[in-house]
Design an enzyme around this catalytic site. Structure first.
Site, mmCIF file in Angstrom:
data_model
loop_
_atom_site.group_PDB
_atom_site.id
_atom_site.type_symbol
_atom_site.label_atom_id
_atom_site.label_comp_id
_atom_site.label_asym_id
_atom_site.label_seq_id
_atom_site.Cartn_x
_atom_site.Cartn_y
_atom_site.Cartn_z
ATOM 1 C CG HIS A 233 -1.947 1.119 1.276
ATOM 2 N ND1 HIS A 233 -3.352 0.861 1.305
ATOM 3 C CD2 HIS A 233 -1.833 2.443 1.247
ATOM 4 C CE1 HIS A 233 -3.931 2.053 1.234
ATOM 5 N NE2 HIS A 233 -3.007 3.173 1.041
ATOM 6 C CG HIS B 293 -0.940 7.087 -1.152
ATOM 7 N ND1 HIS B 293 -2.268 7.279 -1.665
ATOM 8 C CD2 HIS B 293 -1.121 6.436 0.187
ATOM 9 C CE1 HIS B 293 -3.210 6.539 -0.954
ATOM 10 N NE2 HIS B 293 -2.714 6.061 -0.174
ATOM 11 C CE LYS C 11 -7.880 2.084 -1.061
ATOM 12 N NZ LYS C 11 -6.704 2.697 -0.396
ATOM 13 C CG HIS D 127 -9.870 4.651 3.169
ATOM 14 N ND1 HIS D 127 -8.682 5.179 3.246
ATOM 15 C CD2 HIS D 127 -10.719 5.041 3.990
ATOM 16 C CE1 HIS D 127 -8.946 6.003 4.261
ATOM 17 N NE2 HIS D 127 -10.143 5.730 4.725
ATOM 18 C CG HIS E 276 -4.990 1.932 5.656
ATOM 19 N ND1 HIS E 276 -6.454 2.444 5.969
ATOM 20 C CD2 HIS E 276 -4.852 2.806 4.356
ATOM 21 C CE1 HIS E 276 -7.015 2.823 4.946
ATOM 22 N NE2 HIS E 276 -6.226 3.233 4.022
ATOM 23 C CG ASP F 127 -1.748 4.765 3.847
ATOM 24 O OD1 ASP F 127 -1.780 5.168 2.711
ATOM 25 O OD2 ASP F 127 -2.774 5.166 4.548
HETATM 26 O O1 DOR Z 1 -3.421 9.339 5.566
HETATM 27 C C1 DOR Z 1 -3.716 9.045 4.187
HETATM 28 N N1 DOR Z 1 -3.419 9.793 3.111
HETATM 29 N N2 DOR Z 1 -4.962 8.153 4.235
HETATM 30 C C2 DOR Z 1 -5.482 7.965 3.024
HETATM 31 O O2 DOR Z 1 -6.496 7.296 3.029
HETATM 32 C C3 DOR Z 1 -4.888 8.697 1.821
HETATM 33 C C4 DOR Z 1 -3.859 9.178 2.023
HETATM 34 C C5 DOR Z 1 -3.510 10.124 1.073
HETATM 35 O O3 DOR Z 1 -3.396 9.736 -0.281
HETATM 36 O O4 DOR Z 1 -2.839 11.333 1.350
HETATM 37 ZN ZN ZN Z 2 -3.565 4.933 1.502
#
Ligand code: DOR
Ligand code: ZN
Length: 352
Positions: free
Chosen positions: A17, A19, A103, A140, A178, A251
């Protein structure tokens, strides 16, 4: 008393997971993930979100271009589910090995989720097709109902949405992403082998006091939000249990320093620079370093039906100071544990 273990060599881990963002941010952050992990599940919450096979292919190219050529790194792409998305497009992407999973963001739950699903009833056809072809659904798991307290949103999601969804689609492969509560640990433990969960490094290390006591710490604000101590302890028990339903997903979610240190700050913790060091800290404290490899490098591939990595990496008990900020000429991001000294170091392949 047993002797203290100072090095740990394990199969190269994967991060289920991540980003990675896009543009200048992608260029700044991508190698922190590629350095430690062989593969990563890439979140699709860009603007606009990744909803087509073509967009996922393009994004995968941009990721690979942002990672130094010497890295052996495979981004595993995901499709962002919307109310209107076509099951055929998803199935084609899965078949062509562009999409590894889909997702589900409940609309409004988090960063760039406004195009997400407003009601899971709208994606019944998609879920049916995913169940049929064995395409994993990554969730999520928070309700967005304004009446529900933010600290209860995960537990209520499980009760109202996830439980009924799995009754309707009992063979759907689901990763509850998460997880932050003992309710989620219990639900996933009790569910069938088609249901698993990822756990972040930060939810294992800190509870909500770290974010709120003595002043508000915007760099520790994430979603799902940090919970009370009993939940953190339940997550730690699950992570070190050796139960293959629970595996690593950082995450890591970078936002610029300005977007975090403001009146309405973004959610997300940038943990990639010290991801494995942070997990090692937890497993070490739990006397479970021997369980880290399963959690980091074996259970994820097993769930996704992928081979484990053959390369190895080494974690060494050697102090490192985490930089206060990570930046390029365009942006600055404050990492998890900024300015702190950690006991473990991740060793690059060249031993540095
Ligand atoms: O803390 C988070 N940041 N939780 C999420 O679900 C998305 C992520 C983000 O893309 O910034
Ligand atoms: Zn995330």
């Amino acid at each position: 008393m047993s002797q203290q273990q100072d090095t740990l060599t394990i199969r190269r881990p994967d991060d289920w997971h991540v980003h990675l963002r896009d543009g200048a941010a992608l260029k700044l952050v991508a190698d922190y993930t590629a350095r430690q992990f062989a593969r990563a599940i890439i979140m699709p919450n860009l603007t606009p979100p990744v909803t087509t096979v073509a967009a996922a292919r393009d994004y995968r190219e941009r990721i690979l271009a942002a990672v130094p050529a010497e890295r052996n790194f495979t981004p595993l792409m995901t499709a962002y589910l919307t109310d209107q998305i076509s099951a055929d497009e998803l199935a084609r992407g899965f078949d062509e090995q562009v999409f590894t999973a889909c997702k589900l963001y409940p609309a409004g739950a988090t960063t760039n989720s406004s195009s997400g699903v407003t009601d899971v009833a709208n994606i019944r056809g998609v879920l049916e097709r995913m169940q049929k072809i064995g395409m994993p659904l990554l969730i999520h798991g928070e309700v967005v109902d304004p009446e529900i307290d933010i600290f209860d949103r995960e537990a209520v999601f499980i009760e109202r949405i996830l439980g009924p969804m799995l009754k309707d689609f009992p063979a759907l492969k689901v990763v509850l992403e998460h997880i932050t509560t003992e309710d989620a640990v219990q639900f996933v433990s009790d569910a069938g082998p088609n249901v698993a969960a990822t756990i972040t490094a930060h939810h294992l290390e800190i509870n909500r006091n770290a974010m709120l006591v003595g002043g508000i710490r915007p760099h520790l604000f994430c979603l799902p939000v940090l919970k009370r101590e009993k939940h953190r302890l339940a997550l730690r028990r699950a992570a070190v249990s050796g139960d293959p339903k629970f595996f690593l997903g950082t995450d890591t979610a970078p936002h610029t320093r300005e977007a975090k240190e403001t009146a309405c700050g973004c959610a997300g913790i940038f943990s990639a620079p010290i991801a494995m060091e942070s997990y090692a800290k937890t497993f070490d404290e739990e006397g479970a370093l021997d369980r880290l490899e399963g959690f980091s490098s074996e259970f994820g591939p097993r769930f996704y039906g992928l081979p484990v990595n053959e390369e190895t990496v080494t974690l060494r008990r050697r102090e490192q100071r985490v930089p206060g900020v990570i930046e390029n000429e365009h942006l600055s991001v404050v990492p998890f544990h900024a300015g702190e000294t950690l006991a473990w170091s991740f060793e690059d392949a060249d031993g540095s």
